[in-house]
Design a protein around this motif. Sequence first.
Motif, mmCIF file in Angstrom:
data_model
loop_
_atom_site.group_PDB
_atom_site.id
_atom_site.type_symbol
_atom_site.label_atom_id
_atom_site.label_comp_id
_atom_site.label_asym_id
_atom_site.label_seq_id
_atom_site.Cartn_x
_atom_site.Cartn_y
_atom_site.Cartn_z
ATOM 1 N N THR A 1 44.523 48.679 29.940
ATOM 2 C CA THR A 1 45.906 49.124 30.153
ATOM 3 C C THR A 1 45.928 50.242 31.184
ATOM 4 O O THR A 1 44.883 50.796 31.554
ATOM 5 C CB THR A 1 46.537 49.632 28.839
ATOM 6 N N VAL B 1 43.748 48.916 34.793
ATOM 7 C CA VAL B 1 44.074 47.559 35.238
ATOM 8 C C VAL B 1 43.719 47.403 36.718
ATOM 9 O O VAL B 1 44.158 48.193 37.556
ATOM 10 C CB VAL B 1 45.568 47.246 35.012
ATOM 11 N N ASN B 2 42.898 46.406 37.019
ATOM 12 C CA ASN B 2 42.511 46.098 38.405
ATOM 13 C C ASN B 2 42.150 44.619 38.480
ATOM 14 O O ASN B 2 40.980 44.247 38.334
ATOM 15 C CB ASN B 2 41.334 46.962 38.848
ATOM 16 N N PRO B 3 43.138 43.748 38.705
ATOM 17 C CA PRO B 3 42.879 42.299 38.714
ATOM 18 C C PRO B 3 41.828 41.882 39.736
ATOM 19 O O PRO B 3 41.120 40.883 39.531
ATOM 20 C CB PRO B 3 44.250 41.706 39.057
ATOM 21 N N GLY C 1 38.702 41.762 37.994
ATOM 22 C CA GLY C 1 38.731 41.021 36.740
ATOM 23 C C GLY C 1 39.292 41.800 35.583
ATOM 24 O O GLY C 1 39.326 41.294 34.453
ATOM 25 N N ARG C 2 39.775 43.025 35.833
ATOM 26 C CA ARG C 2 40.342 43.834 34.756
ATOM 27 C C ARG C 2 41.855 43.636 34.724
ATOM 28 O O ARG C 2 42.627 44.508 35.136
ATOM 29 C CB ARG C 2 39.998 45.316 34.939
ATOM 30 N N TYR C 3 42.264 42.495 34.245
ATOM 31 C CA TYR C 3 43.689 42.234 34.104
ATOM 32 C C TYR C 3 44.220 42.902 32.838
ATOM 33 O O TYR C 3 43.463 43.237 31.913
ATOM 34 C CB TYR C 3 43.969 40.729 34.079
ATOM 35 N N HIS C 4 45.528 43.124 32.798
ATOM 36 C CA HIS C 4 46.149 43.788 31.654
ATOM 37 C C HIS C 4 45.883 42.976 30.391
ATOM 38 O O HIS C 4 46.117 41.765 30.344
ATOM 39 C CB HIS C 4 47.656 43.926 31.878
ATOM 40 N N TYR C 5 45.375 43.664 29.344
ATOM 41 C CA TYR C 5 44.991 42.947 28.120
ATOM 42 C C TYR C 5 45.217 43.847 26.911
ATOM 43 O O TYR C 5 44.692 44.967 26.849
ATOM 44 C CB TYR C 5 43.523 42.522 28.182
ATOM 45 N N PRO D 1 38.563 40.940 28.886
ATOM 46 C CA PRO D 1 37.847 40.879 30.166
ATOM 47 C C PRO D 1 36.652 41.821 30.232
ATOM 48 O O PRO D 1 35.814 41.694 31.131
ATOM 49 C CB PRO D 1 38.921 41.287 31.187
#
Length: 251
Positions: A179, A183-185, A188-192, A233
Motif C-alpha cells: 500500500t 506500490v510500484n507496478p 511487480g509491487r502492485y496495490h494489494y 506480490p
Amino acid sequence: MRRCLLAMVLAMACTSEAGEWTVEAGAGGAALQTPWKGVDVELTPLPYISARYGRWGFGVGEGLVQYDVLRSPVRLSLGLGYRDETYQSDYALVEYDSDDRVFAGYDSPDGEVTAHVQLDYSIFHLRLVQDIEGQSDGASALLRADIPLYRHGSGWQVSARVGAYWMESVYATEVFGVTGDNVNPALGRYHYTLDDSLNAIAGAQLYIPLGQRHSLRGFARYERLDSAIADSPLVGRAYRAQLGLIFVTRF
C-alpha cells in the motif's frame, strides 16, 4: 479491544506477590525459511532468556512482561510484548536482503508494541494479541495444542504441536500487503490488501536434560500460509518454517 487490553495489563502492575526469582538463560541457533521472494534459508543466532518472580514473568518475544491472573488449573495471563513478522523483522539478528527486484526500494513496516491475553489449560494454549502502538491497529490470535509423544525415564521428551494462527485484515495487510508509497507496478509491487487470514501450524518440541541445571531444547515449526498471503506480490512460497536448538541453564 486495544484500550481494554492495555487497561487490564496496567491494572496488574498495581498488584504484587512475594516470591523467588527463577531465571533461565541460553543461546543456540536456528534455520529459518521465510515466505519472502528472493530469500532462501536464513541462519541466525538465537539468544534465550526467561525469568519469573511470583506471578510475574519476563522473557523474549511477544511476552516481554506478563502477569498471571489465574494459575490453577486454568492459567490466565495478561502482558505486554513486541510483534514483528515483517520482511526486515527486528528479530532477525543477521539481516538478509532479498535478491528479487520486487523488494528494490521497498520500505519494510516497523514492528509494534502489543498487549496480549493468554489462556493455558492442559495441552491447550490460546493467545490474543493487539497492537497498542498504532502501527497496524490490528489483532492476531494463536490457538495450539502441545501433544506429548514420548517421555524417557532419564527425562528427555518429545511433543507434537498443532494449531492455527489468525491475522486480522489490517495486520495481515501491514505485514504482507502493498500500500501507499510501496506500490510500484514496474517492479511487480502492485496495490494489494488482504482480508482476515488463517494459517495452519504443525511442529515438534524436544527437551533433553543435562544434569540438574542444564538442558537442550529443540524445535521445528511449519506454518502453511493462507492463500491470500501466498498470493501477495511479496511472497514466493506458501509456507514459512523454523528449525532450531538452544542450550539453556537455570540459575
